[in-house]
Every structure is written in C-alpha cells, then in structure tokens.
Design a protein around this motif. Structure first.
Motif, PDB file in Angstrom:
ATOM      1  N   PHE A 180       7.724  -5.088  14.565  1.00 26.45           N
ATOM      2  CA  PHE A 180       6.997  -3.826  14.448  1.00 26.45           C
ATOM      3  C   PHE A 180       7.904  -2.626  14.701  1.00 26.45           C
ATOM      4  N   GLU A 188       0.824  -1.197   0.000  1.00 26.03           N
ATOM      5  CA  GLU A 188       0.000   0.000   0.000  1.00 26.03           C
ATOM      6  C   GLU A 188       0.855   1.243   0.000  1.00 26.03           C
ATOM      7  N   PHE A 221       0.570  -2.085   9.425  1.00 25.27           N
ATOM      8  CA  PHE A 221       1.618  -3.096   9.591  1.00 25.27           C
ATOM      9  C   PHE A 221       1.105  -4.538   9.617  1.00 25.27           C
ATOM     10  N   TRP A 222      -0.029  -4.715  10.290  1.00 22.91           N
ATOM     11  CA  TRP A 222      -0.540  -6.080  10.466  1.00 22.91           C
ATOM     12  C   TRP A 222      -0.663  -6.849   9.161  1.00 22.91           C
ATOM     13  N   GLN A 223      -0.829  -6.103   8.036  1.00 23.75           N
ATOM     14  CA  GLN A 223      -0.938  -6.790   6.753  1.00 23.75           C
ATOM     15  C   GLN A 223       0.366  -7.433   6.337  1.00 23.75           C
ATOM     16  N   ASN A 260       1.966   2.860  10.028  1.00 20.55           N
ATOM     17  CA  ASN A 260       2.106   1.960  11.173  1.00 20.55           C
ATOM     18  C   ASN A 260       0.830   1.163  11.399  1.00 20.55           C
ATOM     19  N   ALA A 261      -0.311   1.813  11.181  1.00 19.21           N
ATOM     20  CA  ALA A 261      -1.590   1.133  11.354  1.00 19.21           C
ATOM     21  C   ALA A 261      -1.752  -0.007  10.356  1.00 19.21           C
ATOM     22  N   ALA A 313       2.865  -8.492   8.545  1.00 20.40           N
ATOM     23  CA  ALA A 313       3.535  -9.292   9.568  1.00 20.40           C
ATOM     24  C   ALA A 313       3.917 -10.648   8.972  1.00 20.40           C
TER      25      ALA A 313
END
Lengths: 760, 760
Positions: free
Chosen positions: A553, A511, A523-525, A520-521, A527
């Motif tokens: 992270f 993205e 990031f979970w994609q 930062n929001a 990991a």
C-alpha cells in the motif's frame, strides 16, 4: 480599336497576365533493355483505360500516354508528371522502360506493332484507319502536348477593359485565335530551341508501304519535319476566323479527308468543347500545342524551364502587335520545317528574327512587371539562339556520340530514370511535403485511375473521384466509411475500455481517479495483482509505475502521488503480461499485424554502438521526420541513458549477437524495428480484433492487443488477449515497408473500401 | 469458523465495505388538485411500458412506478430519481400531480380504480388476481423498494479471506442470507425511523369486500402494519437456507397460495435471477428491501440521508455477530408490526434494543475506518430514537396539523414539487454539470424509455440503448449517423467552401493567401467588388477589414498587412449583403431556423441602460456559463465601448422604442437574442441547406446562410443565399428556447434519428 497589348498594359495588377492553367499529355514507348519495342500488354494493374485520367495508351498498346490534371502552376504540373511517371515506372514489368525520346526505338515489322487494345470499337477502328493511312511507324512518334489556358479572371478583366467586342465569348475566342495564328507563324523558334529528334533508328524509315530516305546526318527534329506525321495535303483548315476553322474541319470529315476531327494534326488545336461546332457558342477555352518533342534530359519529357518558356511564348503571341493571317501561318509552317531539318550545330537561318522576338519578349516582361525568373528564362533562350550547341538537339548530339549510338544513349537514360523512380520507392518526389500514407494513397489512386484533387495540402485533404462517385479522405484513412462517433470513442480511452468491456472483450481492469484520496481508497481492488499506475493522458511519458507482482500500500500511495504530478486524472490498471501487437483492421478484416521492437542494434564484437547505429541507419527505409517507413536511430540523451542502464556507452563494443536497446518504447517513430507477423498469429485473434472494431463502429482501426501466446487460440470464454487500445487514423506506412517479414500495402485497401467498383 | 465481522476487520482497505450498488423503485399515485385519484391513462408520451426502464405503472393505471438504473453511489441514485421525477412531472397533464405519500389519496369506488392497461395478458391477469384477492385499495399503497448489492470485489475479498465455504457462489449467498434474516429481525428500527404513514383518508378502509376499522389516532405506519398489504397467513417462506426459501416459494405457487413468485410480499426479497430456482446455482446477487414508506419531505420519496442510513443498516446486518434464525425473523415481524402501530410521538417500546443497535453501528463504523458523515448519519438516528417527534411520522403529524388535514398537507407538497420541476424547465437538477443539450437529450431519453449510460460525464459521452440496439452520443448530437469525414470537412473552412462551390452552391468567392506578396498579387480579382479581408482562424476577432464598395489597391494592401498581423493565413472574400440565418439540418430536414440579434435593450424613456439590462437579465431563460438557453447581458469593457460608439453610457436613458446594442456580434453566447423564423423562410432555402449537408455527408449540421430576401425563392440558377459556414456539433438549446417565436426541441429529433423504431 484597342490592341491587346494596350489593353494588357492598362491592367491594374499585371500579375494576372502571368496566371494560367496548364495540362500536359506525354507519350512514350515501352521498351525492352535491348532497345526493342515491348510487345506486352499495357499493365493490367492500371485498370480500365476507358476512364483512366492519368495513364492511357495512345496509338499503340506499347505507347503510354501520361496525362496531368489541369492545375495553375508549372511546378504543380511538373510534380504531377513526376508522380504519374513514378507510379507508371514502378508498376511496369522489371525488364521494361519508358523510352525517353520522340523518335521510336527499334521497331518490329509493321504488322507486329500492336494497336492499343481498347474497349470501344470506334477507338480501335480509328487506330486501324490511322495505321492504314499513315503507316504504323509514323504513329509511334511520341511527343508532348501542352495545354494552355489564360486565367479566366484575366480574360474577364481584358474584356471589361475594351469596347470593340461586345460578346465576352467572342472576345475570349479572339484572344485564343490570335495566339494560335501567331504561334503557327513563330513556332519555328520553339522547333529551334526544343526540337529534340536529331536522328532515328533505321527501322523507322522502313515501312511495308514505303521506304523513305532518311535525312543525311543530324537534324533538329525529324518529328517536326515532313518526316514526322502530318495530314495529307488535301486537308486545309483555315484559322482565319473561328467559323472558318469549324466549317473547314467539318467539311474535311464529311468529305472523308479526316476520319474524325481529332485526326487534324495541327501544331495548335482550339479546345474546350466536345465538337468543333460548339466552339462557336461556348468559345475557345484553351489551346493544345502539339509540336514538342520529348526532352530526353528531363525524366518526364519536358522540364519546368521548357514549360516556363512556352508559357511566356504564348503570352507573347497575344501581346505582339502583329496579328498573323493565314499567309503568315503558311509561312510559319515552312520556316519551322526548314529549321527542323537544319543541323543542330548550325546557326539557324532565322536567327535575326529570333533575336528580335527575344528582345520583344524581354520588353513584354519588363512592361508587365514580370519576375526576374521570367527574364532569365528568356535570356537563356537568347544564349541558345546565339550558340546552337546549347539547344536540346545540340546537346543530344553530344550525348549520342559519347554513348556511341542513339540507342545506347536512350537506353542509358531510360535505365537511369527507372532506377531513380525506385530510389525512394515508398515516396512520390513531388509530394514529399505530405505524409507518407497520403503519398502512398495518391500513388495507388494514380495507378488505378481514380481522380485526385488536393483540397488542402498541409491538411492532407483529398477529393477522390471515379466516374460520378466522389469520396473525401483526410490523412489517408479518415473517410466517409467510419461513423463519426467511432474516432470520438477511440479518442477517449476510458470510454473505449467501457464499451469493449461491456461487449465482452477482455480489457485491463482498473479505474480512473481524480484525487489521491479516491485512488488510495480504491487500492483494495488491486491488492496482490500486478498493476500499472499512470497519468491518463500519457502512454510512454513520465509518471508511470509498474508493479508486476503487486504493490504494497505504501508503494502504491507513492506511485499515485507521482502520477498525479503529471495529470489531473490517474489510471490504475492491472498489469498485463505478454507481447503487444498492432492489428490493422480495415473494412472488417485484419489487413496486417505488426510487432514493434524498440530501437536496437545487434553487436558483432567488432564495432561500437555508434558504428552499429550508423550502419543500421544506412537502410533506405530509415529517414527522419516520418518521411520514411522507419526512423533513423538517434543517439541523444535518452538513448545514452538507456545504454547506461545496460552498462554500455556509445563507444562500447557489444559482443557478437547481443542485442543492445537504444529505447525502452517500441514506437517506430523513435527508431524501433517493425516485424510483420500477419500470417503467423492465430485467426481467433484476428476475429476478435474485427469484432471490436464493429462494436466501436470503425472501419479503419489500429487495435493493440497483448498476447502471451499467439499460437494458442483465443475463445470468448478464455480470451488469449487483452485489448490495450483502439486507435483511429492508425499509421499505414509502417505496415507497408517493414524491417522483417512481408510488407502489407494498406492504402490500396482504403481505395478498395471507398471504390469497390473501381479497385479489385 | 471465522465470522463475517472478523473477516471484514481483516480487510486491508476497509473502504471496500462501504462500496455498493443501489437501485430505487418508487411508486406514486397520480392525483388531481382536489385530492382525487387521476383516472386518466398513463401519458402516451412515455411510450410503451413493456420495455420502459424508468417510468412504469404498478398495479393501477394511476400508479406511477419510477425506477432508477443501478449505480454505485447514493448521490447518483438520488439524482437519477430527481431527473426521472422532473421528466415525469413535466410530461403529466397540467392538473395532475404525484401524490407524495404512501397512504392513498381519496379513492373512488373500488370498481373505478383502473387496473394498469398493460400489453401482456399475463400482466393484466396477475393484477386482476391481486384485485380479487387483496382488494384494489390495498394495492394503491405506495412505497419505495431499495435494491442493495455489495461491491463484487468486496464479496470476493471476503471469500478469499476465509476457508469455511469453498464455493464462491455459496459464500455470496450466505452473506446475503445473513443480511436478509437479520434485516427481518431488526427492521422495526427502520419502521420506527422511516415509517411515514400515520393516517389515511377514510376511503382507504372502505372496500366493497370489507370494511376495516382504522387505527385510532396517528400511528407510525399504517402501510407497515397489518393494515398494509401482506400475504395471507398460509404463505410461509423460510429464509433458513436458500434451498428452503426456493422450495417454499415454489410450493406456495404450485399449491396456488401465490399466483406467481413475485406475489411474495416479504420485507426482503432475494434477487438476481429470473426465477428463485436459479438462485441455487447462480447465487443471490442482491436484496430488494420493500418496507419503506414514501418520505413526503423529499420531493422524490426518499432522501439521500434515508438511503445512507439504510446502507449502513445493511452493512450492520452483515457485520453483526448475531445470525438470526427463523424464530428471530418471526419475532422481528411482530416487533415491526408493533412499532408501526405506536403513536409517532411515543417513545418506542424497543428503545433500549434500538440504542444498543445504534452503538454497535457506531462501533462498526469506527472499526472499519468509516467517514464522519457515516457516523453523523447514525448519530441523527440516535437523536430520533430518543426524541420520537424527530422521526418522519413525528414530523408528518406536525405538517398535517398545520395544514389542517392529511389531504391538504399532501396536496400542498405535491403542488410544490411539481412547481419546482418547472422552475428551470430547460435543465435537469441532477445533471447541471453537463451541457444543456445533453441534459435535454437525457430528458427525452428518460421520457421515451431509452436506456442511458453516462460513459464520461465531463466529456458528455452517453450510451443509449433500446432493446438490443445501442448508440453512442457525444455532446448530444455527435453520433454514428454522421460520416467521420463530414466534421473534418466542416472543420476546414477552405475545404468546405471548395466542396460546396464544386457542388454548385453559392459561396463567397475569394482566396487564401500565405504571404502579403501573394495576397497583393491577387488583388485584381477583387477590384470593384465589395470584399472582406480577414485572418483565416478568426471569425469575429480583430484584423478584419470590410470594403463594402470595393477597395483601392493601397487600402487593400494596408488591410492585408493588418490581417497578417493576426494569422499566417489570410482570406479575401467577396462581401455579401444580407441577413445571416442559422439553419439546423437534422437527418435531411431543416428542423429549425434561427435569426440571432446582438445583445440589446429597447429604451422606454425612463430607465437607464444599466436598469434595462438588469430587467432583461431577469428572464429565466438567461443564465451564465451556457447553463441556460440565453446568456445574461454583461456590462464589461466591450459592451461599454459598444455603447460609446452609439453615444451612450450605462447611465444613459434611451428614448422609448430605441434599440440600443451592447455587442456587435450576434452570438447568443454573448447575450444576443434568438428569434425562431423556421416557418417564414421560403422552402427553397431549406431545400438548398439540406442538399449542402448531403454533399458534405452530414446528418447534423448548422448551415449559416446570408439571405437578402427570405421570401424570394432561391433557384439553382439564381441562388438567393450565400453559404458562409457549415458547422458540426451545432448548438441545439438555442433553438429549443428562444427570445421570440416558437421553440424547436431538437434533441427528440436526434433520438428519432438514432432510434426510429422507438421514437415516433
């Protein structure tokens, strides 16, 4: 009545007088290395001679006629002549050369001299007629035709500055008619200075029809003497008035003395219309000066210096108070013939008149505010007038005697000129200020007979024409065939990715972020996945972090912060394992695939890195500033840092067979190697690359694919590639000339796409 | 077994939980200003309903269904809803409005309610069946369907973080099935908060089939109660397992209890596949929540706040420890029905459960690192739970009583909403960050039912689709229809001039110079002619000298020197007398011609220049930063200088009818006026302009012609124009909304060029 000299002297800005349009037609025989005429056909690669604007055949199939487009500077004319020669020489058979002199090579038996194999029956008939009437040997003489036209505004200014002739067309014709007659009167000076046919091979004088006794010893110009070709004595064409000229010509044809108007072999022809008759209504547009022997000391048969003098001579013929009549013309013919047969080392019989002419020319230049270069050009002629050894014929004798023979001398020059054309085989001497791809495109267009107009040289903007079909090209591959939206899509990497992704192609997931928070929001994609964090606008610049094994992270946050220092938009993409290949897609086909390797040298256990680099840089393919297919490897800070990272300095001696890298990025532009792999990549990848360009709407596209295993076929369900980028206006020269593998000429493909009717 | 709550709590980055994709379908009746149903046909301008992605009809021809594309933010959803409403309202008949409430307007006799006139016979049959079975009145209820899908990565993360369900598709379905059942159990809370159908016109209850007794006094939602439409009691579909759901639905259809699967009127539908059966293999992709009344306080029927709460509620239904079974679902139905019929001012019977739910929601948000906005959204709901007057129904009662009646209240709102859509009729509220031309193109695409994807908002990059045909558009008129070479030609003024000149069009004669010397040497060409000397790169900048009557050489030299101070290239062109017009050529036709006049005011003998400017700037067409068709006139230094040149200051009072200029240049972007002259210019000029664009290869082109007399026909021999420039990506909005004359909407022409099959 105001004379032309008075008129010209009254010009507000005399510079106008010096402006002109020039065009050169240069004949030359194809010769084998043993000095015999090449009896092969005109090379097929040149396409059809019925339209070719640059490369034609004259009388014989073995006789090239190279033609420059009309342009308004001598330098420009000469560079076109240069480019057309380079293309011709590079296209000819390995053992063939262009004979650099007016007098022919060793001629075969007359019957074996091949008449040009032209399409039109009337062209062939005409040549048969010439062979019959003059003998083929005479037709094998070669020379330069120099077309000369004053600037239209200049003629216009003169016209408005006089009242003697009311009609502007008649005025224009009067100017050129004066030029023609004076030229025919004083041409002997040019025969003296530029005559360059002192001797000939004995075969020239042996015809099946006749045997001539060659002139004894050296002369200035056999071709310009009565040994050359001339009309039969019954052809008398008056230049007294334009009407006389036209009517005489028509009569000669009607009475069968000439086969066609073009058989009129005058030192000057009045030009600008299809038939002579039209000259009466449309006026003379320019003159064709036909007396010039090939200058063997110039690779292209006529030097800029020669052209410059002829130009000044033409101006002078108009400027001169004297207006010659037909008696003067007849005198001039005799004088020129006489001078042609003088010994080149002899002072000419007409030296005195010559010196007067020279002084008048100098005066003309001074009175019209001419340049120092113009004065110097005339002063050189004066020196030659005083010292005959300095004339072309004079210098040729020296060359012939040093070489041992006329033939050896000519063959040596022919060899050298051909060799020179191959020295930088990827460039055109006259056009090195343009991009290499454009030079290659111009070469191909010259070869195929597609007419070229350079609309903007610094912008690489060309107009190409074939018959009534016109195409415009910028930077060698930006054309009418691409949709406008295609480069706009490719320019925007995010849009390109979305479109290719929507169409089912594999792109790096990821993205675009505009703030650190947002990034930062997201990031979970990412990991547990290998990722690349990079500023949007740079590809090889700073600010990039790569986490091949996935990031924690905290590390991700730092990488994001780091990237945002470089750009307001940051991309996070999955890291793709594999090798990157450049697919060059052209008109729905993959025309070339290139693997690029960062700048490197391979050790031999003996030489330092510095020495290895110097050795590698000797490659003729390596140059600077993108004027060669590959770039020289530098040894600047960035390369030294790269060496340091591998434990080397420039003075280290790498072990044998160890590859040492000088750069991290694989760009050819920073010294990288290029390896053509077009034939080894599985077809499924080529198919995918072509499909991508179709989705984008591009006909010319550089698709960058990362492929881990190029032998394993890619399927839509299990694509073996990831597409990284699609580039508009992709580089072409790097595919044409490669470090390893087979070069892929692409510019010819561009021409084929634009002119399928002309290029097979 | 790991609960979903535990699983979510373990997410590395809980933000994933908050990401979702939304889509809204909003029904609304067309109503006349007297409160009666509009019985006219669905407007023809919307094109064919068999494909329209945005504007459909529901049951009745008079019942609009407006549909947003699936997007991943609530704000984005709302702005699409806004744009679709604006387009719809601007297209509807003058005296028609969109009724802003769920309960219908005054209904005509049941037979007169027109069933939607759809193309497909099966769609009409279905509606006839509904009319037969439920009565037409019930079908006239309108509401909002809220489609909700969790982010795919989020579901994926959850899946990988558990081991109980091995199949990812089954896992996904399980998540949505839990959501659905819990939603059906706790939906009463949404009925309480968002119920907005407290009363209805008496016509609603009078059917030809039956007469119902309306509820006494106000309730929360007639639509959500048993007065609304619901399936007959014999339709019982279990949500216990997905297999139950699918089999029950199929049975009900097979047994004739439902006409089609879509007749299943549940508060939740499981979605993502064409048939229910496919859900078993492909999994549930999203849920459709169907219980929402129209919120009359939002112009588009649902507010961002409403959507936000529903989103959090959906998250909560998954998060909650409790997993409802079919008993709970049955209970939930009863509770919601009960709440629907409570008086809006009454505290709800289930306040206590409600408060517990609210607290759990707040806890969820806190534990998942949710935003303050999310917390605040839930806190608002808590306030409404404690104070029933704050609910939608509560507020509506106040509105109705103040207005005097339900009808008056609704009509007032409908009027206001329509008026608001016309305030800035040239823009789309949701998209004012984009260029005006792009806003206009989006409007047209919405109207015609061409699907829009915004690929890059700041870059004005759109993807447009109609059936299987896709086109990309940048800056509203850069498309696949132009050849790539065309803008490259237009970008280069010298090249453009050469090409147009070669093709026989009249361009200003002149040349480009790179040195003063060169320019001075060229002077003779311009003697005695009006000329303009200008730096190449500027059009209206400094460095320009104009000699209308021709220049003396000394003055020319000074002008050249002056121009070279501004640029490295200087153009000298002949001066052209006449007025400049902008011809907008679109797809080989002149679509508009504009005359632009520099910023000006006309005196009245009473007001100062400052006052006149202020008055002129009040025009709704004038804005700033190119977000309006015309720009406000400034009174900065440059304008004051211009005034000074005419003998004014900003405080001068110009005489009546005197035009005072504020700018020299005529650009609309600096406050100029725009006058449409499309119909008055002689056709010969239009033909010439079109021919020019064909030579360039452009389908969209702004051709600037200077024409001294636009009524006198132009011929190729005697052209009445001189072409000054050809512009790619020419402005379109300035033609659409003009100071004088008829506006020419051009964006629709772009769509027609791209999609001739869709736009007539």
């Amino acid at each position: 009545m105001k004379t032309l000299k008075e008129n010209i002297k009254e010009l507000e800005i005399p510079a106008a007088f010096y402006k002109a349009v020039y065009g050169v037609e240069k004949e030359g025989l194809r010769v084998l290395s043993n000095g015999e005429l090449a009896l092969t056909d005109h090379p097929k690669q040149f396409g059809n001679r019925s339209f070719h604007p640059y490369i034609q055949t004259d009388f014989s199939e073995s006789q090239l006629e190279l033609i420059t487009p009309p342009v308004n500077s001598i330098h420009e004319t000469h560079r076109w002549l240069s480019a057309i020669h380079e293309v011709t020489l590079r296209t000819m058979a390995d053992d063939e050369y262009i004979w650099p002199m007016s007098m022919p090579v060793v001629l075969p038996k007359e019957n074996d001299i091949p008449i040009a194999k032209l399409d039109k029956i009337e062209d062939v008939n005409y040549r048969n007629h010439l062979a019959e009437k003059y003998g083929k040997n005479k037709q094998m003489l070669s020379g330069v035709h120099y077309n000369f036209e004053f600037d239209k505004h200049f003629i216009d200014e003169l016209y408005h500055n006089q009242t003697d002739i009311a009609d502007p067309i008649q005025f224009k014709s009067a100017v050129y008619l004066k030029l023609a007659k004076n030229f025919l009167r004083y041409r002997w000076l040019l025969t003296y200075l530029l005559g360059a046919a002192p001797v000939a091979d004995s075969s020239f004088f042996k015809s099946e029809r006749y045997e001539e006794t060659p002139p004894k010893g050296y002369v200035r110009s056999i071709r310009s003497s009565h040994y050359g070709y001339a009309n039969t004595d019954d052809v008398t064409i008056s230049f007294e008035t334009l009407t006389d000229y036209v009517e005489n010509l028509e009569e000669a044809v009607n009475e069968g003395k000439l086969f066609e108007e073009r058989e009129f072999y005058s030192g000057v022809r009045l030009r600008g219309t299809k038939t002579a008759r039209e000259l009466l209504t449309k006026g003379i547009a320019y003159v064709e000066l036909r007396i010039f022997d090939l200058n063997p000391f110039d690779a292209y048969g006529i030097s800029e210096q020669d052209m410059q003098f002829i130009h000044l001579f033409c101006m002078f013929m108009v400027w001169k108070d004297k207006a010659s009549d037909m008696n003067d013309v007849a005198l001039g013919k005799k004088m020129s013939d006489f001078v042609a047969l003088e010994h080149p080392y002899e002072k000419t019989e007409f030296q005195e008149e010559g010196l007067t002419l020279i002084e008048e020319m100098l005066e003309m230049i001074q009175l019209t505010n001419g340049s120092e270069a113009a004065l110097e050009c005339v002063r050189q002629a004066k020196k030659q007038l005083l010292d005959p050894k300095l004339t072309l014929a004079g210098q040729m004798i020296k060359g012939i005697e040093e070489a041992g023979s006329y033939l050896t001398f000519g063959l040596e020059l022919a060899h050298n000129y051909k060799q020179a054309a191959f020295e930088k085989f990827y460039a055109l001497k006259g056009f090195t200020n343009m991009e290499m791809s454009t030079q290659l495109l111009i070469s191909d267009a010259i070869q195929k007979g597609i007419k070229i107009d350079i609309l903007d040289e610094t912008e690489q903007f060309l107009k190409l024409s074939y018959k009534k079909h016109t195409e415009y090209v910028k930077n060698a591959n930006m054309t009418s065939k691409d949709q406008y939206i295609a480069p706009l899509i490719m320019e925007n990497k995010t849009v390109t990715k979305k479109i290719l992704n929507d169409a089912g192609f594999k792109v790096p997931q990821g993205e675009e972020y505009h703030t650190e928070e947002e990034a930062n929001a997201g990031f979970w994609q990412y990991a547990h996945k290998g990722i690349v964090v990079k500023p949007k606008s740079t590809n090889y610049g700073v600010g990039i972090s790569i986490f091949k094994e996935g990031a924690r992270f905290e590390d991700y946050q730092s990488a994001i912060k780091f990237a945002f220092k470089e750009d307001t938009t940051v991309l996070v993409e999955e890291f793709i394992e594999g090798t990157e290949y450049r697919f060059f897609v052209l008109n729905d086909e993959v025309a070339a695939i290139l693997l690029r390797i960062p700048a490197n040298v391979i050790g031999d256990g003996q030489h330092t890195v510095r020495e290895l680099v110097a050795e590698k840089n000797k490659d003729v393919l390596r140059g600077t500033d993108h004027r060669a297919p590959l770039e020289k490897i530098q040894l600047n800070e960035i390369e030294q840092l790269m060496l340091k990272g591998q434990g080397y300095t420039t003075e280290s001696i790498p072990d044998a067979d160890v590859r040492v890298y000088l750069r991290e990025n694989s760009n050819v532009s920073t010294g990288g190697d290029s390896i053509d792999v077009t034939d080894i990549i599985d077809d499924s990848y080529k198919k995918a690359a072509v499909e991508m360009t179709k989705v984008i709407g591009a006909k010319v596209c550089g698709v960058d694919l990362i492929i881990p295993d190029y032998q394993k076929p890619s399927t839509p369900e299990n694509p073996g590639y990831t597409v990284i980028e699609a580039n508009f206006n992709p580089a072409m020269h790097m595919h044409a000339f490669v470090s390893e593998g087979q070069g892929r000429p692409l510019t010819i493909g561009i021409l084929k796409m634009l002119f399928p009717e002309a290029v097979q």
